[in-house]
Design a protein around this motif. Structure first.
Motif, short mmCIF file in Angstrom:
data_model
loop_
_atom_site.label_atom_id
_atom_site.label_comp_id
_atom_site.label_asym_id
_atom_site.label_seq_id
_atom_site.Cartn_x
_atom_site.Cartn_y
_atom_site.Cartn_z
N PHE B 448 0.83 -1.21 0.00
CA PHE B 448 0.00 0.00 0.00
C PHE B 448 0.87 1.26 0.00
O PHE B 448 0.60 2.22 -0.72
N GLY B 449 1.93 1.23 0.80
CA GLY B 449 2.77 2.42 0.93
C GLY B 449 3.61 2.71 -0.30
O GLY B 449 3.87 3.87 -0.62
N LEU B 450 4.04 1.66 -1.00
CA LEU B 450 4.92 1.86 -2.15
C LEU B 450 4.15 1.90 -3.47
O LEU B 450 4.74 2.16 -4.52
N ALA B 451 2.87 1.62 -3.42
CA ALA B 451 2.09 1.52 -4.66
C ALA B 451 2.15 2.80 -5.48
O ALA B 451 2.20 3.90 -4.93
#
Lengths: 336, 463
Positions: B448-451
């Motif tokens: 989710f954070g790197l998407a």
């Protein structure tokens, strides 16, 4: 027995979730660590970041550093009464969150001028109208003795914004440093998740900032010209109160054409307008358009974009800052 | 509704909850009906009008299979999906090509390409042909057949699940279980990581390079081509992983669609490892009916060329796709001509892998470029050591490193287990353990954070 097992499983899930959150927060300290921002007490900018705080940015460029004692991204700490020769104001481009602090325009210019005479209060979201609104407070506080650099990435502004800037009613950029929201902002992973969620919902992601694209510029009206004239005239007077001159720095957004040519906004008329208004009101107009084109055509160097973002677009990269610092230095030298 | 969206997470959660509830109540018929409705909702989320096309293709397949012994019914069953595909996907292409050939403007129709049409029409065809071949009994339950064709995990971008593999599962009492959920969710996580973290980030660079190839240094162009090889693999295999994981959560098993294709030592092996469901389909329903290798060498080569040209055209209505298919067809023929060594040494194997990878990358240029002119610009730029922008891309290196690491891990695993063939695998964790659960949460957090949150539809949606 069954209840005990369920409770045990839930406890395990909770503990694992907390551990994961701790690990993810640790990772984010070096990937997306944006300090909380607070309303600025002196009005020199709409807000400032948390002072003396480590920050990092890995979403567009890779940079990390520490905000100074006032909460600006600046290698120099502010001491009351310190001599400021050049005060740099502007948006995230001048804040230079995306490049190492020593590679920003302000730092490079400082190095060229050989001292601690350049002070940057560039902060994200501060467009030219916002900076013009804040100029009086900034000049009063920092008393720049030679120049105030006002950076802008576009020369097109709406009448409403200019009017608001002129009569001081431009909406301030809000800060949400208090309460639960402020508390949640302390956790970098949650902050990243919020930015990502906004991105997924199409409301701008981690590094969204309105920029005029080369083909979306509206035509300027006579009324806009009058408003700009008034604003720039007032700005020149304000700067002169501390003995400084304003340099209006225009660094246009860039993009590539399918044929591989560098495109900057088709804003010749607007640039001519700004140039004449600056001349009329005693401001210096530094237009980076030509330099950006020259660098690209002779050395294939682009002023915007990073190795983890789209080529040639986005924020100023290290080369872009270097070009601007060099041009500013030349202009200042000429003035001297 | 894309798998990589907040809407899908909500949709999936609701579907899983309702299907689980119906399963608990013992209402398997209601569960099948619900999954069918959910699949149509999923499809209609793009454009509700195309639900009618999906229904029409399903009905045609259902009715013709019921009378499959009748030649006319069989022909209708084959013609209807093919006609739908030809009209929606190729009509304007043929019209434009005819216009260009004749030098007369023939105009064009404003046709919107229905998402996933290439996939579900092929599934409908496989069902009708298998029934006609006697491999499968005609399905009398329309709900079941319609669910086979429209089951949402595989509806819009595959894998192309054959009726013989999936219809029997729909007749069984497949259940949502904790074990299946644990595996399914982990497979989905792998897929999402490949898609929204790796492929989507890499797509930014690839799009830039293919937008203005004359602007870049030859080394960056080369990196752009290699990056595209990583992007398309992560994009499509990621989608397949999500689909497989999603189906697994509902109790169904899809066969793997990718198996470390870039470790192939020749193009023949590449097609056994890349988009396995499509290559299997083409072999079963096109190459073998054409005669396969049973009618002598020249005919085999011709069959290979026809299969690959049509396979290329299946990917998109453009001459570049046809050329891409032709290149692969040619490479397959050359591979058949090549004298085979019984036990090639490590150096020969490495050379084989490298050579195959470079050939596949070269062919990808035509797959990615919108026109031959653009493809030529890229090739010319690399070949002439063009000067230009030197700006490497971080995510390309991450993607290529991830590919290399996964390949190395698979090689080491095969060596450790004494296996002859290197197979891809998923390092699944035990979610009953605290650290397994922690790793699982970290993985989802990182995804989710790197998407990448910009616009990046699945590459294979357009097919």
């Amino acid at each position: 027995m069954r209840t005990k097992r369920v409770l045990w499983s839930l406890g395990k899930v909770f503990a694992a979730g907390c551990t994961a959150l701790a690990v993810l927060t640790g990772i984010c300290l070096f990937y997306y660590n944006i300090p909380t921002h607070f309303p600025s007490p002196d009005g020199a900018t709409d807000y400032r970041w948390e002072p003396d705080t480590f920050y990092s940015r890995g979403t567009e460029g890779f940079a990390w550093g520490k905000t100074n004692n006032e909460g600006y991204v600046n290698l120099v700490d502010y001491r009351p009464g310190m001599p400021v020769q050049v005060l740099v104001m502007g948006s995230s481009h001048m804040e230079a969150y995306h490049v190492p602090p020593e590679e920003s325009t302000a730092s490079r210019l400082n190095a060229r001028l050989g001292g601690e005479s350049v002070y940057s209060i560039g902060v994200s979201g501060h467009t030219l109208p916002t900076c013009l609104c804040n100029l009086a407070a900034a000049v009063e506080k920092y008393r720049p003795s030679a120049y105030v650099v006002l950076e802008t990435g576009t020369l097109f502004f709406s009448e409403a914004n200019l009017e608001a800037a002129l009569n001081g009613s431009l909406a301030e950029i809000p800060s949400h440093a208090g309460g639960l929201v402020g508390l949640l902002q302390q956790n970098q992973f949650l902050r990243l998740c919020y930015a990502q969620l906004k991105g997924f919902l199409g409301q701008g992601g981690q590094d969204s900032e309105a920029e005029a694209s080369p083909d979306s510029a509206p035509a300027a009206s006579a009324r806009t010209a009058d408003l700009l004239d008034a604003l720039l005239g007032r700005a020149a007077e304000t700067a002169a109160s501390s003995g400084a001159k304003i340099i209006l720095l225009y660094q246009p957004s860039t993009q590539l054409s399918p044929e591989g040519q560098l495109l900057t906004p088709e804003d010749g008329e607007q640039r001519a307008l700004f140039s004449s208004l600056c001349e009329k009101n005693g401001l210096l107009f530094l237009d980076m358009t030509k330099r950006f084109h020259e660098e690209y055509e002779s050395r294939h160097i682009l002023p915007h974009g990073f190795i983890n973002s789209s080529v040639g677009s986005g924020h100023l990269n290290s080369a872009g800052h270097a070009m601007i610092a060099e041009e500013l230095y030349k202009l200042i030298e000429e003035g001297a | 509704m894309s798998f990589a969206s907040i809407e899908f997470i909500l949709f999936f959660t609701v579907c899983l909850a309702v299907a689980g509830l119906l399963q608990r109540l013992g209402r398997s018929r209601a569960r099948a009906c619900f999954l069918l409705l959910a699949s149509y909702f999923f499809y209609g989320y793009w454009d509700w009008r195309f639900c009618f096309l999906l229904l029409f293709v399903s009905l045609a397949a259902y009715l013709s299979a019921l009378a499959a012994r009748n030649k006319a019914a069989f022909l209708a069953g084959v013609t209807v999906p093919l006609a739908a595909l030809a009209f929606f996907k190729y009509f304007n292409f043929f019209l434009d090509s005819a216009s260009a050939l004749l030098g007369v403007p023939l105009g064009s129709l404003r046709i919107i390409l229905p998402v996933g049409i290439s996939f579900y029409t092929f599934q409908a065809l496989s069902y009708v042909i298998d029934v006609c071949r006697g491999k499968l009994e005609p399905e009398r339950d329309f709900i079941r057949l319609a669910l086979y064709i429209s089951f949402f995990p595989q509806l819009v971008a595959g894998p192309i699940v054959r009726a013989v593999d999936f219809l029997p599962q729909l007749k069984e009492d497949r259940r949502i279980t904790a074990a299946r959920l644990k595996t399914g969710l982990q497979l989905m996580a792998f897929g999402l990581f490949k898609k929204i973290v790796l492929a989507d980030h890499i797509s930014v660079f690839v799009d830039d390079v293919f937008y203005a190839p004359s602007a870049y240094h030859w080394a960056i162009l080369l990196l752009g081509v290699l990056s595209y090889s990583a992007q398309i693999y992560f994009d499509f295999s990621g989608y397949s992983d999500i689909a497989i994981g999603c189906a697994k959560c509902f109790g169904y098993d899809f066969l793997p669609n990718f198996d470390l294709p870039y470790l192939s030592q020749n193009v023949t092996v590449f097609w056994r490892r890349w988009h396995i469901s499509l290559s299997t389909w083409l072999r079963e329903y096109l190459y073998i009916p054409l005669g396969g290798n049973r009618r002598g060498k020249p005919r085999q080569y011709l069959n290979l060329m026809i299969t690959m040209l049509l396979g290329g055209l299946w990917h998109g209505a453009n001459w570049t796709f046809l050329f891409w298919g032709g290149l692969h067809g040619l490479a397959l023929c050359l591979d058949k001509l090549r004298p085979k060594r019984e036990n090639p040494g490590p150096a020969a194997r490495l050379l084989g892998v490298l050579g195959t990878y470079l050939f596949v990358c070269f062919a990808w240029i035509f797959f990615r470029a919108d026109s031959f002119g653009l493809a030529w610009q890229v090739i010319k730029g690399i070949g002439s050591f063009q000067q230009g922008i030197v700006q490497p891309f971080f995510w390309s290196f991450v993607g290529l490193a991830a590919l290399a690491a996964a390949s190395l891990a698979a090689v080491l695993r095969a060596r450790k287990n004494g296996e002859e063939t290197v197979r891809g695998f998923y390092p699944l964790v035990n979610l009953d353990r605290f650290w397994g659960l922690t790793a699982f949460f970290i993985a989802w957090g990182l995804i989710f954070g790197l998407a990448f949150t910009g616009e990046a539809p699945f590459v294979y949606f357009q097919f």
